[in-house]
Design a protein around this motif. Sequence first.
Motif, short mmCIF file in Angstrom:
data_model
loop_
_atom_site.label_atom_id
_atom_site.label_comp_id
_atom_site.label_asym_id
_atom_site.label_seq_id
_atom_site.Cartn_x
_atom_site.Cartn_y
_atom_site.Cartn_z
N PRO A 86 0.79 -1.24 0.00
CA PRO A 86 0.00 0.00 0.00
C PRO A 86 0.82 1.29 0.00
CG PRO A 86 -0.12 -1.12 2.14
CD PRO A 86 0.51 -2.08 1.19
N ARG A 87 2.07 1.23 0.44
CA ARG A 87 2.88 2.44 0.49
C ARG A 87 3.70 2.67 -0.78
NH1 ARG A 87 3.40 5.61 4.68
NH2 ARG A 87 2.67 5.03 6.75
N VAL A 88 3.73 1.73 -1.68
CA VAL A 88 4.51 1.88 -2.91
C VAL A 88 3.69 2.67 -3.92
CG1 VAL A 88 5.62 0.69 -4.82
CG2 VAL A 88 5.81 -0.23 -2.50
N VAL A 89 4.25 3.78 -4.37
CA VAL A 89 3.56 4.66 -5.31
C VAL A 89 3.92 4.33 -6.75
CG1 VAL A 89 3.27 7.07 -6.03
CG2 VAL A 89 3.43 6.50 -3.60
N LEU A 227 11.87 1.86 -6.20
CA LEU A 227 10.51 2.11 -5.72
C LEU A 227 10.40 3.50 -5.12
CD1 LEU A 227 9.80 -1.27 -3.87
CD2 LEU A 227 9.35 -0.72 -6.27
N LYS A 228 9.28 4.13 -5.32
CA LYS A 228 8.95 5.38 -4.65
C LYS A 228 7.80 5.13 -3.70
CE LYS A 228 7.74 10.23 -5.39
NZ LYS A 228 7.48 11.30 -6.39
N LEU A 229 7.92 5.66 -2.47
CA LEU A 229 6.91 5.46 -1.44
C LEU A 229 6.13 6.75 -1.20
CD1 LEU A 229 9.05 3.48 1.16
CD2 LEU A 229 7.86 2.60 -0.86
N ASP A 230 4.99 6.62 -0.56
CA ASP A 230 4.23 7.81 -0.21
C ASP A 230 4.87 8.56 0.96
OD1 ASP A 230 3.73 5.99 1.77
OD2 ASP A 230 1.54 6.08 1.63
N ASP A 231 5.75 7.90 1.69
CA ASP A 231 6.48 8.53 2.79
C ASP A 231 7.90 7.98 2.80
OD1 ASP A 231 7.44 9.69 5.07
OD2 ASP A 231 6.13 8.60 6.46
N ALA A 232 8.88 8.85 2.49
CA ALA A 232 10.26 8.40 2.41
C ALA A 232 10.78 7.85 3.73
CB ALA A 232 11.16 9.55 1.94
#
Length: 415
Positions: A86-89, A227-232
């Motif tokens: 769910p956190r992976v954008v 990967l880019k997350l919604d919160d680094a």
Amino acid sequence: MRYETLVGLRYTRAKRRNRVGVNSLVSMVGIALGVAVLIVVLSVVNGFQDEVRSRILGFASHVQISSVGRQVADWREIARIAGEHPRVVAAAPFVDAPAMLFAGDAVRGALLRGVEPQAEERVAEFARYMRSGSLGALKPGEYGVVLGADLARTLGAAPGDKVALVAPQGQSAQSGADGVSPRLAQLTVVGVFEAGFQEADALLGVVHIADAQALYRMGSAVSGVRLKLDDAFAARQVSRELLDRLPPDAYVTDWTRLNANFFHAVEITKRLMFVILVMIVLVAAINVVSTLVVMVTGKQGDIAILRTMGAGPREVMRVFIVHGMALGLVGTAAGVALGCAIALNIDVIVPAVERLFSIKFIAKEVYLIDALPSALRAADVVLVAGTALALSVLATLYPSWRAARTAPADALRYE
């Protein structure tokens, strides 16, 4: 107002013409300068940390998935599994490999990164740092390259110019001799980026992932998935959770681990600088002690009169504690105002000083960035102000205790 407070506040002024006493003024100025320096330095360290983190994350992914064998064949499946978190954008494949770049007589080692332009734009922030061209100009089979500004400057290459690439991995030598012959290719510069981050600007060259796979004979494999997350700041937790879902040979790391030594060193530096600079405030607090000791000596008659009028030792102590706290409070308030003003305008002050004296405070080759940043934080201001006030209060205890011990008869003997 209690009389102890009234007398203590009146002692902050000289008797004649209502001027601030020289000793009191010096004490307040010392505290103010110490507080201001502390706030400015902590803000600069915070800004440096935030700026470097922002620029690192502009080119380094939040989470990176690779393989023990350094090549990932089924990267699409890995990207699909990671994308279910769910956190992976966003997810993007990449190829990283060393290379040598030639342009005329200039030679420079570089890190060649192969990317899918559209996917990479969702993971990194290349568009934000492009000086010319765009990442979208990279087309498969055309062997275009986007260079960092310092790398392009070293090679003397501009958009439209050709640079030669030598890849360490290559085809087997045809002469029968043992070893391999390096693989050569000619790349066309299609863009230049400048992140203000030395490692990227001086070493990184970006090509299309299909061209990188062809140059390094990787077939359809890649070096890994970014990967880019919604919160680094959730990167470490997400890395642990992804390990349970990915194949056993998958290796997961995040930006906090890749740059752990750097950020740890910055944090230690910040703490050490805080301790060292608190010494400035401590010196100012010692000056408050000397000011109060001199005042207690000069106010022997006043102390004796207060005692004969019924004031007890505690009331006398309160008079000088109030005086010392007033000095600390005024000095701290002035220091906070000055420090915040400088910290909030350091992007204007520093360039003006650099132009005036023809100096450069920040060398990008050493500090990774080329400008002095600042990030003022309320927690740091509260910590500095609280420390200064606490030291000021402690500085009043000995002189106040000494004043309370004054015997009225001895003090009035020679009056």
